[in-house]
Design an enzyme around this catalytic site. Structure first.
Site, PDB file in Angstrom:
ATOM      1  N   TYR A 101       0.854  -1.184   0.000  1.00  0.00           N
ATOM      2  CA  TYR A 101       0.000   0.000   0.000  1.00  0.00           C
ATOM      3  C   TYR A 101       0.890   1.233   0.000  1.00  0.00           C
ATOM      4  O   TYR A 101       1.825   1.320   0.802  1.00  0.00           O
ATOM      5  CB  TYR A 101      -0.891   0.023   1.257  1.00  0.00           C
ATOM      6  CG  TYR A 101      -1.693   1.288   1.389  1.00  0.00           C
ATOM      7  CD1 TYR A 101      -2.993   1.351   0.905  1.00  0.00           C
ATOM      8  CD2 TYR A 101      -1.146   2.442   1.952  1.00  0.00           C
ATOM      9  CE1 TYR A 101      -3.729   2.524   0.977  1.00  0.00           C
ATOM     10  CE2 TYR A 101      -1.860   3.612   2.023  1.00  0.00           C
ATOM     11  CZ  TYR A 101      -3.156   3.648   1.542  1.00  0.00           C
ATOM     12  OH  TYR A 101      -3.870   4.809   1.606  1.00  0.00           O
ATOM     13  N   GLU A 185      -3.276   7.363  -4.308  1.00  0.00           N
ATOM     14  CA  GLU A 185      -3.198   6.126  -3.530  1.00  0.00           C
ATOM     15  C   GLU A 185      -3.083   4.942  -4.484  1.00  0.00           C
ATOM     16  O   GLU A 185      -3.779   4.890  -5.494  1.00  0.00           O
ATOM     17  CB  GLU A 185      -4.471   5.977  -2.687  1.00  0.00           C
ATOM     18  CG  GLU A 185      -4.497   4.729  -1.828  1.00  0.00           C
ATOM     19  CD  GLU A 185      -5.868   4.516  -1.183  1.00  0.00           C
ATOM     20  OE1 GLU A 185      -5.982   4.772   0.025  1.00  0.00           O
ATOM     21  OE2 GLU A 185      -6.798   4.107  -1.885  1.00  0.00           O
TER      22      GLU A 185
END
Ligand code: GDP
Ligand code: MN
Length: 388
Positions: A101, A185
């Site tokens: 992530y 993101e």
């Protein structure tokens, strides 16, 4: 304004971040053809501006073009957390070895950005952050310094990402600054069996305040998914749709924001809010009333105006004239204060519309509007409340 995954993917590609081969379509038939072009096996991915598509059944592997067509047919039209799927992206499947992530997000309070990264990427970073906070690295980024090679290496090391993730972190920072984004993101950023690092899913939130210098955003990046917001924007109105029952109209962002709070404090939920700014003409009032009333969730409307340069009598005149063209279907509570308040109140009083009532204070107006809305929303008291 949030972008769709397929739009984020295109931007990543432009900045040299590796992404899977993919194409986006809006019909099951096209999905079949694209799957053929991509080699048969594809991942079919719902395009909606919300996360958790995988868990909701909006991300599925299809073994061949026929399966891709069937899967696309199932996913198109699906509802994911209130978002209807209108497009699916077909992506070449990737042999995932590890999922990470990474994101940059604006930290308003600190006046800088925050790099958030974890070696435990995939479906649910919120859960990882809640249960194992030590697995999520949070590194401040000074916007004036940006993400240099050293900084990228620092973030990667802090999160336990492979060194090959560092160049992606640097390029993502360039995306953020060049595209005027508030958030970028990638979840998951993956390492493949062959050691490549690819962005498999992307989210970008653009800063609407930068629209003026981002000509290329254009029409295809419309910020208004909601048809009512789009209609309001066309009329030049600042309208935001929420999901409560009290429509809120006010002048000035500060007053409108505090009106939202006061209505919430009275136990009702705002259905939307609209800032008339300095406008109070009959046309503006007709436009704002019709936009607010067009929302089926609205049970009452609160107009809260503090007259300054725009005097209250002008607002009252605007409302009275607007009522000639707009059919009022819900009760309207008006609070006028400030410049020419007395004259404005007299104008509304003389008009004596059965669905219009006045209040002299903001708290009182909010209480009235909240009571009208909650009464209408609860089936217990429908008959006397709707007397006209
Ligand atoms: P989200 O659930 O909305 O975040 O959608 P994602 O695009 O992140 O997909 C969810 C999950 O599906 C990912 O974490 C991956 O595990 C899996 N996935 C997505 N694309 C691929 C792919 O090309 N190959 C494989 N093996 N898994 C994938
Ligand atoms: Mn994801």
């Amino acid at each position: 304004m949030d972008l769709f995954e397929y739009q984020a993917r295109e931007i990543f590609q432009q900045y040299g971040i590796a992404v899977p081969d993919a194409e986006t379509v809006d019909s099951a038939g096209d999905a079949r053809h694209v799957a053929e072009d991509l080699g048969g096996r594809v991942v079919v991915k719902a395009q909606v501006k919300t996360g958790g598509r995988g868990k909701a059944g909006g991300v599925e592997l299809a073994a061949d073009p026929a399966a891709a067509e069937l899967t696309a047919r199932r996913i198109l039209g699906m509802d994911i957390k209130g978002h209807t799927v209108r497009k699916v992206m077909l992506a070449q499947p990737v042999d995932i070895e590890a999922e990470f992530y990474v994101s940059y997000v604006l930290d308003r309070a600190a006046g800088r950005f925050l790099a958030i990264a974890s070696a435990e990427g995939g479906m649910d970073i919120e859960e990882v952050a809640a249960t194992r906070p030590e697995a999520v690295a949070r590194i401040p980024v000074d916007p004036a310094e940006g993400v240099t090679d050293d900084k990228a290496a620092e973030i990667a090391a802090a999160a336990g990402l492979p060194p090959a993730a560092a160049p992606v972190l640097r390029k993502l920072w360039t995306v953020l600054t060049e595209e005027d984004a508030l958030l970028v993101e990638v979840n998951p950023l993956v390492r493949t069996a062959t050691g490549d690092v690819l962005a498999l899913d992307g989210k970008i939130t653009l800063d609407d305040n930068a629209r003026f210098r981002q000509a290329r955003w254009g029409d295809d990046l419309s910020s208004h998914e909601d048809p009512l917001e789009a209609a309001a924007a066309e009329k030049g109105l600042n309208y935001v749709r929420l999901d409560g029952e009290v429509g809120i109209i006010g002048n000035g962002a500060g007053l409108v924001m505090s009106t939202l709070d006061v209505v919430a404090g009275c136990g009702a939920r705002p259905a939307n809010f609209l800032d008339i700014g300095g406008g109070a003409s009959a046309q503006v009032m007709a436009d704002v009333l019709s936009v607010v009333l067009a929302d089926p969730g609205v049970e009452s409307v609160l107009v809260n105006v503090f007259g300054g340069i725009t005097a209250c009598d002008a607002v009252a005149d605007g409302i009275v004239t607007a009522l000639e063209t707009v059919r009022l279907t819900k009760p309207l509570v008006v609070r006028l204060d400030g410049n020419n308040a007395a004259r404005g109140r007299a104008i509304l009083h003389d008009r004596a519309h059965p669905l219009v009532q006045q209040a002299t204070t903001m708290d009182g107006a909010a209480r009235q509007a909240a009571a009208l809305a909650t009464r209408a929303a609860s089936p217990a008291a429908t008959s006397p409340a709707t007397a006209r």
